[in-house]
Motif scaffolding. Structure first.
Motif, PDB file in Angstrom:
ATOM      1  N   ALA A 178     -20.516  25.450  59.924  1.00  0.00           N
ATOM      2  CA  ALA A 178     -19.103  26.067  60.295  1.00  0.00           C
ATOM      3  C   ALA A 178     -18.892  27.396  60.816  1.00  0.00           C
ATOM      4  O   ALA A 178     -18.085  27.805  61.707  1.00  0.00           O
TER       5      ALA A 178
ATOM      6  N   ILE B   2     -17.182  20.367  57.764  1.00  0.00           N
ATOM      7  CA  ILE B   2     -16.366  19.559  58.290  1.00  0.00           C
ATOM      8  C   ILE B   2     -15.545  20.451  59.405  1.00  0.00           C
ATOM      9  O   ILE B   2     -14.704  21.227  58.802  1.00  0.00           O
ATOM     10  N   PRO B   3     -15.504  19.907  60.568  1.00  0.00           N
ATOM     11  CA  PRO B   3     -14.741  20.873  61.495  1.00  0.00           C
ATOM     12  C   PRO B   3     -13.216  20.480  61.462  1.00  0.00           C
ATOM     13  O   PRO B   3     -12.699  19.845  62.386  1.00  0.00           O
TER      14      PRO B   3
ATOM     15  N   LEU C 195      -7.377  31.938  70.164  1.00  0.00           N
ATOM     16  CA  LEU C 195      -6.193  31.360  69.713  1.00  0.00           C
ATOM     17  C   LEU C 195      -5.940  31.972  68.521  1.00  0.00           C
ATOM     18  O   LEU C 195      -6.520  32.631  67.729  1.00  0.00           O
TER      19      LEU C 195
ATOM     20  N   GLU D 296     -18.381  21.710  70.151  1.00  0.00           N
ATOM     21  CA  GLU D 296     -17.985  23.158  69.609  1.00  0.00           C
ATOM     22  C   GLU D 296     -18.095  23.183  68.250  1.00  0.00           C
ATOM     23  O   GLU D 296     -19.125  24.108  67.773  1.00  0.00           O
ATOM     24  N   GLY D 297     -17.403  22.380  67.231  1.00  0.00           N
ATOM     25  CA  GLY D 297     -17.662  22.587  66.044  1.00  0.00           C
ATOM     26  C   GLY D 297     -18.992  22.668  65.326  1.00  0.00           C
ATOM     27  O   GLY D 297     -19.594  23.340  64.502  1.00  0.00           O
TER      28      GLY D 297
ATOM     29  N   LYS E 136     -10.573  23.098  63.215  1.00  0.00           N
ATOM     30  CA  LYS E 136     -10.791  22.971  64.797  1.00  0.00           C
ATOM     31  C   LYS E 136      -9.928  21.722  65.112  1.00  0.00           C
ATOM     32  O   LYS E 136      -9.172  21.670  65.910  1.00  0.00           O
TER      33      LYS E 136
ATOM     34  N   ARG F 107      -4.813  27.216  76.782  1.00  0.00           N
ATOM     35  CA  ARG F 107      -5.145  28.398  76.040  1.00  0.00           C
ATOM     36  C   ARG F 107      -6.107  29.086  76.842  1.00  0.00           C
ATOM     37  O   ARG F 107      -6.798  29.940  76.349  1.00  0.00           O
TER      38      ARG F 107
ATOM     39  N   THR G 183      -6.005  22.532  64.724  1.00  0.00           N
ATOM     40  CA  THR G 183      -5.324  23.477  65.598  1.00  0.00           C
ATOM     41  C   THR G 183      -5.909  23.224  67.277  1.00  0.00           C
ATOM     42  O   THR G 183      -4.980  23.527  67.882  1.00  0.00           O
ATOM     43  N   GLU G 184      -6.938  22.398  67.450  1.00  0.00           N
ATOM     44  CA  GLU G 184      -7.347  22.120  68.626  1.00  0.00           C
ATOM     45  C   GLU G 184      -7.144  20.594  69.328  1.00  0.00           C
ATOM     46  O   GLU G 184      -6.277  20.231  69.973  1.00  0.00           O
ATOM     47  N   GLY G 185      -7.964  19.987  68.516  1.00  0.00           N
ATOM     48  CA  GLY G 185      -7.936  18.477  68.907  1.00  0.00           C
ATOM     49  C   GLY G 185      -6.689  17.611  68.703  1.00  0.00           C
ATOM     50  O   GLY G 185      -6.368  16.930  69.600  1.00  0.00           O
ATOM     51  N   LEU G 186      -6.039  18.066  67.817  1.00  0.00           N
ATOM     52  CA  LEU G 186      -4.873  17.414  67.362  1.00  0.00           C
ATOM     53  C   LEU G 186      -3.637  18.536  67.706  1.00  0.00           C
ATOM     54  O   LEU G 186      -2.509  18.145  67.533  1.00  0.00           O
ATOM     55  N   ALA G 187      -3.772  19.094  68.821  1.00  0.00           N
ATOM     56  CA  ALA G 187      -2.445  20.169  68.897  1.00  0.00           C
ATOM     57  C   ALA G 187      -1.284  19.246  69.528  1.00  0.00           C
ATOM     58  O   ALA G 187      -0.276  20.047  69.612  1.00  0.00           O
TER      59      ALA G 187
ATOM     60  N   GLY H 222      -3.367  28.930  64.701  1.00  0.00           N
ATOM     61  CA  GLY H 222      -2.997  28.066  65.479  1.00  0.00           C
ATOM     62  C   GLY H 222      -1.789  28.243  66.506  1.00  0.00           C
ATOM     63  O   GLY H 222      -1.552  27.546  67.458  1.00  0.00           O
TER      64      GLY H 222
ATOM     65  N   GLY I 246     -20.085  27.501  64.285  1.00  0.00           N
ATOM     66  CA  GLY I 246     -19.076  26.875  65.171  1.00  0.00           C
ATOM     67  C   GLY I 246     -18.226  27.668  65.881  1.00  0.00           C
ATOM     68  O   GLY I 246     -17.880  28.126  66.786  1.00  0.00           O
TER      69      GLY I 246
ATOM     70  N   ASP J 116     -17.696  29.480  69.506  1.00  0.00           N
ATOM     71  CA  ASP J 116     -16.328  29.521  70.169  1.00  0.00           C
ATOM     72  C   ASP J 116     -16.053  30.855  70.651  1.00  0.00           C
ATOM     73  O   ASP J 116     -15.550  31.136  71.493  1.00  0.00           O
TER      74      ASP J 116
ATOM     75  N   ILE K 105      -1.506  25.719  58.633  1.00  0.00           N
ATOM     76  CA  ILE K 105      -1.887  25.256  60.021  1.00  0.00           C
ATOM     77  C   ILE K 105      -0.996  24.024  60.453  1.00  0.00           C
ATOM     78  O   ILE K 105      -0.461  23.855  61.681  1.00  0.00           O
TER      79      ILE K 105
END
Lengths: 429, 429
Positions: A311, A138-139, A325, B146-147, A142, B321, A145-149, A329, A314, A318, A214
């Motif tokens: 995982a 499960i990402p 990053l 990505e993930g 990510k 970023r 730290t990223e999608g929900l930043a 995060g 992934g 990146d 995080i």
């Protein structure tokens, strides 16, 4: 095409072999997606002779993972040995110290040494990534730290240990006691070498501590996780809970409150029909709550060759794409020391106790609970077994402190045999 | 601290205002997470006078979004106007042509012009990101590109239109016919200006086409989506399906088969207790299947100010970023033209028809189905309503072509009044 990306893999167990398979089977796809050729130049593992079902003939072999981590021809050190200290940590530090990227699945190492490793990584400008350390395929790191930043996160929760979930679902489906299913799981190879890591909730606690750090921008604080394993969950509890419409899951929860950060990992009753209640076997679920996005639920396989290797890859992709990053995060220097808060959020509880067969016993229990501020929502008394009668109580939402006081009070009544079992009941978010 | 990142936002509806709120309320958090100060330097919207509840006094105003997109002080052009062509497309092209990053929530524009826009973006070295275009706050594009970049993806499916899901769940819970709930949804402002975009499945089809392109490395092919809206789903169908343990959802599915890429978006029966069956109101769900990871399920709010703005800000933070990857996860020039395959995957079907009240009618229906290779799993006949008796059939898995032939055959029997309703039944993956 830019320069190739060269991996050095330490640890060729299930996950390591999975990574080798992906790199070998999907070489063209990876190049298309990252713009670079990804290859494995060197590996390290305990047993050189073992047939792992993959062709490593063109790959250098290092007996010492620290040497592997320092090789000039390795761009990313992939750490899949496990263990919070020892060779895994030494080799990770060696790689980061040499300015090399590290990708690891090692939750114990991150949960105990995450802050120091993040500082080392940032000081050396070396990426350190660990998506595979939490919830398998499960990402979720990510996502956080990223999608929900753009979100202030208020809560992260979920089921993050597939072995515990397997044991609990199997106890229910087969009607077997804990000890039998534990033995089954051991024979199936589902348990860590030290099974307490699984059934004691430690492994899941490591994962929760990482997500919590995080989510809330704090230093990782595994010691702050209130831990309760599944060892005391009996087939009786599972059956009684089910009678009342619940399943028992090892549920982790990290929450930001005015008092500080609450972190807990413990057996919890969840409604049978809820997404958490329907989780079977090794499936994991991570639930993230942010101020803008509301609730996001992520579900997938929490372990195993393919999911964990997915995982790892992934993270590798990146890094191949040049994404950088800070490991948690935000810069390690800005991660605050978490203020630990005891879990104080009110929730209903399940209580099971063995009541002595004597007049007025139930009334005394009810009185003690009432005096402690614990109000009863549902109560059931079952047939006597010998001199005892099992009594189940579902409370209205109450503060954990009041419940603890009530349980202490119950001992003093003399009508309760043994220690009551108390489990929280999750209320839908 | 590096140079600040300056946004120009075109479109100040719900989502645009949500983005302004996040940037203003979470300035310090965004700086911590991205290493850059994020600010809004200019905006553009139709009505300058309207009070939107946010302070835009320090922000420049452009009446023309194309001028906004070209401003020297704008680093990221955030397109939230909507519409596949017209100003949204012109301004997006202007920004990309000037080498500026674009973040957009515009699924129609991406579904119809994604390939050309991706080529333009890549030719100019300008990021083009559109997480908010699919499934609101769920970071599903990030998960795919990505993930899960180490996976060959075999299938992407899900519920991606909250309005349709609202209508279908509301029909069931309130027992109201389609027309009434449609009118309710219109009054609540849930419907697009052209409601066919929602209830005709077009909006959801746009989203599926985007995910399909990313998953399978093809050019986006909205025309290839086999579309069926929810307009013909009756309260009767919903009740009958429920009787048999199903709910009806507008389900999208993109699949890679030996024949090519199957894409469909249509009302589908799913088990009541399944994760899809439990989806309420505006919640979306995206299911991704990869060769290494297995099945990953992502759930969250599919629309609304906060969730969509969260997705926009996820893209903004990635750009802040310095993350760069091609818009569809691999270079536009390498995206193949998809070979369209009609949906041929066998699945059970739900059939509802009105049978004439005459001797032998049911036998003739059964015979026609049998001759077409469609085998009956369950059948129910209900009381007559006038001269008709509703008949429900659940078939064993059959090929869609055989079912179509069977339905043609039913018309020829003369014992069926009107057109039968045929809906696929999802079998758990």
């Amino acid at each position: 095409m830019t320069t190739p990306l060269r991996l050095g893999i330490a640890g060729l167990g299930t996950v390591g072999v999975g990574v080798v398979r992906i790199v070998q089977d999907h070489a063209a796809m990876l190049t298309l997606r990252t713009g670079r050729d990804v290859s494995i130049v060197a590996v390290s593992a305990r047993d050189r002779a073992r047939d792992r079902g993959v062709d490593l003939s063109g790959t250098a072999w290092e007996d010492d993972p620290v040497r592997l981590a320092r090789r000039d021809d390795v761009d990313i050190f992939v750490e899949l040995m496990g263990g919070s200290d020892g060779p895994a940590k030494a080799a990770t530090e060696a790689a980061l110290g040499a300015g090399k990227a590290v990708v690891t699945a090692n939750k114990a190492m991150l949960a105990l040494h995450g802050q120091a490793l993040a500082e080392l990584a940032e000081a050396n400008g070396a990426p350190l990534r660990f998506e595979a350390a939490v919830a398998g395929g499960i990402p979720c790191i990510k996502a956080l730290t990223e999608g929900l930043a753009g979100n202030a996160i208020s809560r992260v929760s979920g089921v993050m240990n597939g072995t515990c979930n397997y044991i609990l679902t199997r106890m229910e489906s087969a009607g077997l006691p804990y000890a039998d299913v534990f033995e089954e799981a051991r024979q199936l190879g589902y348990l860590e070498a030290d099974p307490t890591l699984d059934v004691g909730g430690i492994d899941a606690g490591h994962k929760l501590a990482i997500l919590s750090a995080i989510a809330f921008g704090t230093q990782v604080d595994f010691e702050g996780v209130q831990l309760q394993g599944i060892e005391r969950v009996s087939i009786d509890d599972i059956r009684r809970a089910r009678d009342m419409g619940y399943r028992i899951k090892l549920l982790g929860e990290a929450r930001r409150t005015d008092a500080g950060i609450e972190q807990s990992m413990r057996p919890t009753l969840v409604p049978v029909d809820s997404p958490l209640g329907q989780l079977e076997g090794g499936t994991n679920m991570v639930v993230i709550e942010g101020d803008a996005v509301g609730q996001i639920v992520l579900r997938g396989a929490g372990a195993g060759e393919g999911p964990t290797a997915s995982a790892v890859m992934g993270d590798v992709c990146d890094i191949a794409r040049g994404f950088t990053l800070p490991p948690f995060g935000q810069p390690a220097a800005t991660l605050s020391r978490p203020v630990r808060a005891n879990v104080a959020t009110q929730c209903p509880h399940y209580l099971r106790m063995m009541l002595r067969d004597e007049p007025g016993a139930l009334a005394r229990v009810a009185t003690v609970l009432g005096k402690s501020g614990v109000s009863i929502a549902r109560m059931r008394q079952y047939d006597h077994t010998g001199d005892d009668a099992p009594v189940l109580i579902v409370t209205h939402p109450c503060a954990p402190g009041d419940l603890t006081a009530a349980i202490d009070g119950l001992a003093a009544t003399g009508v309760v045999n043994g220690d009551p079992v108390a489990l929280q009941i999750q209320t839908p978010a």
